[in-house]
Design a protein around this motif. Sequence first.
Motif, PDB file in Angstrom:
ATOM      1  N   ASP A 113       5.296   5.664  -1.229  1.00  0.00           N
ATOM      2  CA  ASP A 113       5.230   7.030  -1.738  1.00  0.00           C
ATOM      3  C   ASP A 113       3.791   7.531  -1.805  1.00  0.00           C
ATOM      4  N   HIS A 114       2.850   6.608  -2.058  1.00  0.00           N
ATOM      5  CA  HIS A 114       1.449   7.016  -2.175  1.00  0.00           C
ATOM      6  C   HIS A 114       0.542   5.933  -1.598  1.00  0.00           C
ATOM      7  N   ILE A 115      -0.509   6.372  -0.922  1.00  0.00           N
ATOM      8  CA  ILE A 115      -1.557   5.479  -0.421  1.00  0.00           C
ATOM      9  C   ILE A 115      -2.876   5.913  -1.059  1.00  0.00           C
ATOM     10  N   VAL A 116      -3.536   4.974  -1.721  1.00  0.00           N
ATOM     11  CA  VAL A 116      -4.843   5.242  -2.334  1.00  0.00           C
ATOM     12  C   VAL A 116      -5.876   4.366  -1.634  1.00  0.00           C
ATOM     13  N   PHE A 117      -6.950   4.985  -1.161  1.00  0.00           N
ATOM     14  CA  PHE A 117      -7.996   4.250  -0.438  1.00  0.00           C
ATOM     15  C   PHE A 117      -9.281   4.297  -1.254  1.00  0.00           C
ATOM     16  N   THR A 118      -9.658   3.151  -1.835  1.00  0.00           N
ATOM     17  CA  THR A 118     -10.911   3.076  -2.597  1.00  0.00           C
ATOM     18  C   THR A 118     -11.856   2.021  -2.031  1.00  0.00           C
ATOM     19  N   GLY A 161       7.655  14.511   2.930  1.00  0.00           N
ATOM     20  CA  GLY A 161       7.676  15.559   1.924  1.00  0.00           C
ATOM     21  C   GLY A 161       6.465  15.559   1.022  1.00  0.00           C
ATOM     22  N   PRO A 162       6.265  16.623   0.283  1.00  0.00           N
ATOM     23  CA  PRO A 162       5.069  16.778  -0.561  1.00  0.00           C
ATOM     24  C   PRO A 162       5.023  15.865  -1.780  1.00  0.00           C
ATOM     25  N   ARG A 206       0.890  15.185   1.503  1.00  0.00           N
ATOM     26  CA  ARG A 206      -0.341  15.727   0.943  1.00  0.00           C
ATOM     27  C   ARG A 206      -1.506  14.743   1.134  1.00  0.00           C
ATOM     28  N   VAL A 207      -2.692  15.280   1.431  1.00  0.00           N
ATOM     29  CA  VAL A 207      -3.890  14.456   1.588  1.00  0.00           C
ATOM     30  C   VAL A 207      -5.007  15.067   0.756  1.00  0.00           C
ATOM     31  N   ASN A 208      -5.568  14.266  -0.151  1.00  0.00           N
ATOM     32  CA  ASN A 208      -6.634  14.732  -1.037  1.00  0.00           C
ATOM     33  C   ASN A 208      -7.709  13.657  -1.156  1.00  0.00           C
ATOM     34  N   ASN A 262       1.622  20.146  -5.731  1.00  0.00           N
ATOM     35  CA  ASN A 262       1.166  21.462  -5.286  1.00  0.00           C
ATOM     36  C   ASN A 262      -0.279  21.435  -4.808  1.00  0.00           C
ATOM     37  N   VAL A 263      -0.864  20.246  -4.688  1.00  0.00           N
ATOM     38  CA  VAL A 263      -2.278  20.163  -4.308  1.00  0.00           C
ATOM     39  C   VAL A 263      -2.426  19.337  -3.031  1.00  0.00           C
ATOM     40  N   THR A 264      -3.134  19.907  -2.056  1.00  0.00           N
ATOM     41  CA  THR A 264      -3.442  19.182  -0.825  1.00  0.00           C
ATOM     42  C   THR A 264      -4.725  19.730  -0.222  1.00  0.00           C
TER      43      THR A 264
END
Length: 277
Positions: A113-118, A161-162, A206-208, A262-264
């Motif tokens: 559902d989510h990918i976080v790259f740190t 999806g978002p 979404r990509v942020n 709602n943020v991308t």
Amino acid sequence: MPLKSRIRFPDPEPNSNEFTLGKMSPKFQKLVGKHVLVIGGTSGMGYAVAEASLALGAHVTLSSSNQSRIDEKVKTLQQGYPASKIQGFVCDLSRSSLKQDIEELFSKVGKLDHIVFTATEPPKMLTYDEITLEYWRDAGQMRLFAPFFVAQVGSKYLNPGPESSIVLTTGTSSEKPIAGWPVVASYAASLKGLTRNLALDLKPIRVNIVSPGFVETELWDHQPEEARKGLFEWIKTVTALEKIGYPDEIAEAFLWLMKDTNVTGSVAETNSGMKLV
């Protein structure tokens, strides 16, 4: 200097995440049951994001280049969150087989559902005249090339999806130059452009990106203790809040970008007011 953990969640009851969910309306429980991959998740900001995600009811996969560190962190998190699924896989982003290694990682991780790259590496401190083309190329591997291929490959494993997202990490040097860091600053700025373009290329996923200032993590452990202390004291003089950031504080920015559907294409800044001074 060991990393100072400032995360203070209540101790969970055995086999229960009830304390994290309480009686909140389901519309605010946006990470419950979600699968979050944190690349660079065994230390610093990444580990804080992993623990915070678990506290909000998510399942987490950690990835880094060191198997023993992964095993240690997975075991620690399992003790704190026994009801959550927690796993870890090695992926060394420094190798020439970068894309292949990333493809192998995602084939093991599965649907997300989510990918976080740190993931990152300590900047090599060269004088301006010592910078070479080879240094430019090497510095880009972790700072720009790896995030791109993680997004390219990982987007195929994200639920459409978002509600799904990719969150990258840059730094304040992308806007406020630091003498001696032209290469780091260039890649940091490039990541913001990459984020905006990926937000269009991969929509409706979404990509942020999160842009922290200086954060007290293991990233600085390679420096002698006196030099590290001097750096942290200097940071206090160049930030409006006169403080360095802590991983648990920065994790809140990642949580926002994962949960807000709602943020991308946006940048979340958390830098102790460094850009104001």
